[in-house]
Write a protein that holds these residues in place. Structure first.
Motif, short mmCIF file in Angstrom:
data_model
loop_
_atom_site.label_atom_id
_atom_site.label_comp_id
_atom_site.label_asym_id
_atom_site.label_seq_id
_atom_site.Cartn_x
_atom_site.Cartn_y
_atom_site.Cartn_z
N GLU A 136 0.85 -1.18 0.00
CA GLU A 136 0.00 0.00 0.00
C GLU A 136 0.89 1.23 0.00
O GLU A 136 2.00 1.22 0.54
CB GLU A 136 -0.91 0.02 1.23
N LEU A 137 0.39 2.29 -0.63
CA LEU A 137 1.16 3.53 -0.67
C LEU A 137 1.27 4.14 0.73
O LEU A 137 0.32 4.13 1.51
CB LEU A 137 0.48 4.55 -1.59
N THR A 138 2.45 4.68 1.03
CA THR A 138 2.60 5.45 2.26
C THR A 138 2.01 6.84 2.04
O THR A 138 1.74 7.25 0.90
CB THR A 138 4.09 5.60 2.63
N GLY A 139 1.81 7.57 3.14
CA GLY A 139 1.30 8.93 3.01
C GLY A 139 2.20 9.81 2.17
O GLY A 139 1.73 10.62 1.36
N GLU A 140 3.50 9.65 2.35
CA GLU A 140 4.45 10.45 1.58
C GLU A 140 4.37 10.12 0.09
O GLU A 140 4.44 11.00 -0.77
CB GLU A 140 5.87 10.18 2.09
N GLN A 141 4.19 8.81 -0.24
CA GLN A 141 4.06 8.42 -1.64
C GLN A 141 2.78 8.98 -2.25
O GLN A 141 2.78 9.42 -3.41
CB GLN A 141 4.06 6.88 -1.74
N GLU A 142 1.70 8.97 -1.49
CA GLU A 142 0.44 9.56 -1.98
C GLU A 142 0.62 11.04 -2.30
O GLU A 142 0.18 11.52 -3.35
CB GLU A 142 -0.67 9.38 -0.92
N ARG A 143 1.26 11.76 -1.40
CA ARG A 143 1.47 13.19 -1.60
C ARG A 143 2.36 13.45 -2.82
O ARG A 143 2.13 14.37 -3.60
CB ARG A 143 2.08 13.83 -0.34
N TRP B 221 2.52 18.34 -8.22
CA TRP B 221 3.33 18.67 -9.40
C TRP B 221 4.58 19.46 -9.04
O TRP B 221 5.43 19.71 -9.88
CB TRP B 221 2.50 19.44 -10.42
N ARG B 222 4.67 19.89 -7.77
CA ARG B 222 5.82 20.70 -7.35
C ARG B 222 7.04 19.87 -7.01
O ARG B 222 8.17 20.38 -7.07
CB ARG B 222 5.42 21.54 -6.14
N ALA B 223 6.84 18.62 -6.62
CA ALA B 223 7.97 17.79 -6.18
C ALA B 223 8.84 17.46 -7.39
O ALA B 223 8.33 17.02 -8.43
CB ALA B 223 7.48 16.54 -5.50
N GLY B 224 10.13 17.59 -7.25
CA GLY B 224 11.05 17.24 -8.32
C GLY B 224 11.93 16.09 -7.92
O GLY B 224 11.56 15.25 -7.11
N SER B 225 13.12 16.07 -8.48
CA SER B 225 14.03 14.97 -8.19
C SER B 225 14.65 15.16 -6.80
O SER B 225 14.65 16.25 -6.24
CB SER B 225 15.12 14.90 -9.25
#
Length: 413
Positions: A397-404, A409-413
């Protein structure tokens, strides 16, 4: 009532039920919640043990059901007899002629359905052409085959379709489990039962490389056959080539094939000029829904003699030069005529999606306009989850961080 036939049907249904835990669980839920209370359902499906489990689930949900066969050669008479115990009106008998087949569909429609279930679009077609007085009462329906969806989408494009239809065939679970694995196994099962042929070392020509054709090609290769694919779609042809299959037009495949399997949803895929080029002993089988993919009339015109029933579900056509071509199941669905169709474990997922789609239709019908609808994603995912749970398979299952991360669209590498 034929008690011996009914008891045989009940045993067959019980056996299928063992391999259908998802649909059984849905049936239990329906029995508790009654989401289909009072709904009249007309169904045109293959009358098999697996279909009986679906009918039981819908009946448990409160529906009144009339069932006709979607293929006169696929009906299991013992199952039809046993279904009467569910309180379901069955209009089907194995081996009936074309007129009786359509008469049975009309009798199922006499229920004045609010929901329809179709397998090939014959029932929906009759509603729109011969039983138009019933159209205003139909809230929607489900279609389970590629062939049927092709017809429905054309009806919708021409604005002829008068009510919403759910394309159960197009779910991810149905295409993967039913079309690919189910059709692949059951088609070869039918061919081997009808002919007792050894596929290892043979050249099997598969016409059509959709999900069903892909399954047939994979299973044939797994049994040691050399597989040749014919296609009209450049992308699918390229896919087949990159998977290691030889790709040819039917004119080039006809002289080299030992076994031919049509899986396209279209007509006249194997025509007179192809039949005339085939080698002695070539086997012709169809796994598409209707008996139009192999031009049987052209085969009859080419033949100097026809020997029916040289083996069960196998007819031998002798050409003028002595070559013999073997037609299986009269050109009808070989997996349901010469064998028993898909294994129950496969139909567990397909019919679970069908049952949940019916419940969704019953709930959403006031908000739906005429057209072809995909099965809601949550229904498809629920079926897959229930199947995994029934087989004891766990997934991450996805973690909360993975869901976010997935929704930003702001998260990059």
């Amino acid at each position: 009532m034929d008690n011996a036939l009914r008891e045989a049907g009940e045993r067959r249904i019980d056996w299928a039920t063992r391999a259908m835990p998802v649909l059984t669980a849905i049936g239990a839920r329906f029995a508790a919640d009654r989401p289909l209370e009072g709904l009249r359902i007309a169904a045109c499906l293959h009358v098999t043990a697996e279909t009986a489990v679906l009918m039981g689930a819908l009946r448990a949900g409160g529906a009144e059901i009339a069932l006709a066969a979607s293929n006169p050669l696929s009906t299991q008479d013992d199952v039809a007899e046993a279904l009467g115990e569910y309180g379901i009106a069955v209009h089907a008998r194995a081996g009936v002629d074309r007129d009786t087949y359509y008469r049975h569909i009309h009798r199922a429609l006499d229920i004045a359905p609010e929901i329809v279930l179709d397998d090939g679009c014959d029932l929906v077609n009759i509603l729109h052409t011969e039983r138009t007085e019933l159209l205003d009462g139909v809230a929607g329906g489900c279609e389970e085959t590629t062939t049927g969806i092709i017809r429905l989408r054309q009806m919708a494009a021409e604005k002829a379709l008068r009510f919403p239809m759910v394309a159960v065939n197009d779910t991810r679970t149905k295409r993967m489990f039913d079309n690919r694995y189910g059709t692949g196994q059951s088609t070869l099962d039918g061919i081997m039962r009808a002919t007792n042929t050894l596929l290892a070392g043979k050249t099997v020509v598969v016409a059509g490389f959709g999900y069903c054709g892909r399954g047939v090609a994979e299973r044939a290769r797994g049994l040691g056959a050399r597989v040749v694919v014919t296609e009209i779609d450049p992308v699918k042809a390229l896919d087949a080539s990159l998977q290691g299959y030889e790709v040819r037009p039917m004119a080039g495949a006809a002289p080299v094939g030992d076994v031919f399997v049509t899986v396209t949803g279209n007509r006249d895929v194997i025509r007179g000029e192809h039949l005339a080029a085939m080698k002695d002993g070539a086997i012709l089988a169809n796994a598409g829904h209707f008996d139009v993919e192999i031009d049987v009339r052209a085969l009859e015109e080419l033949a100097q003699a026809v020997h029916h029933g040289v083996r069960p579900n196998t007819d031998e056509y002798v050409l003028a030069d002595g070559r013999r071509l073997l037609l299986l199941a009269e050109g009808r669905l070989v997996n349901l005529t010469a064998a028993e169709g898909h294994p129950a474990a496969v139909m567990d997922m397909s019919f679970s999606a069908q049952a949940l789609a019916v419940a969704w239709l019953a709930r959403e019908r006031p908000r739906l306009e005429a057209g072809v609808y995909d099965v809601p994603e949550e229904v498809d995912v629920e079926v897959a989850r229930l199947k995994l749970a029934a087989t004891g398979i766990e997934v991450d299952e996805l973690t909360g961080e993975q869901e976010r991360y997935l929704h930003s669209w702001r998260a990059g590498s």
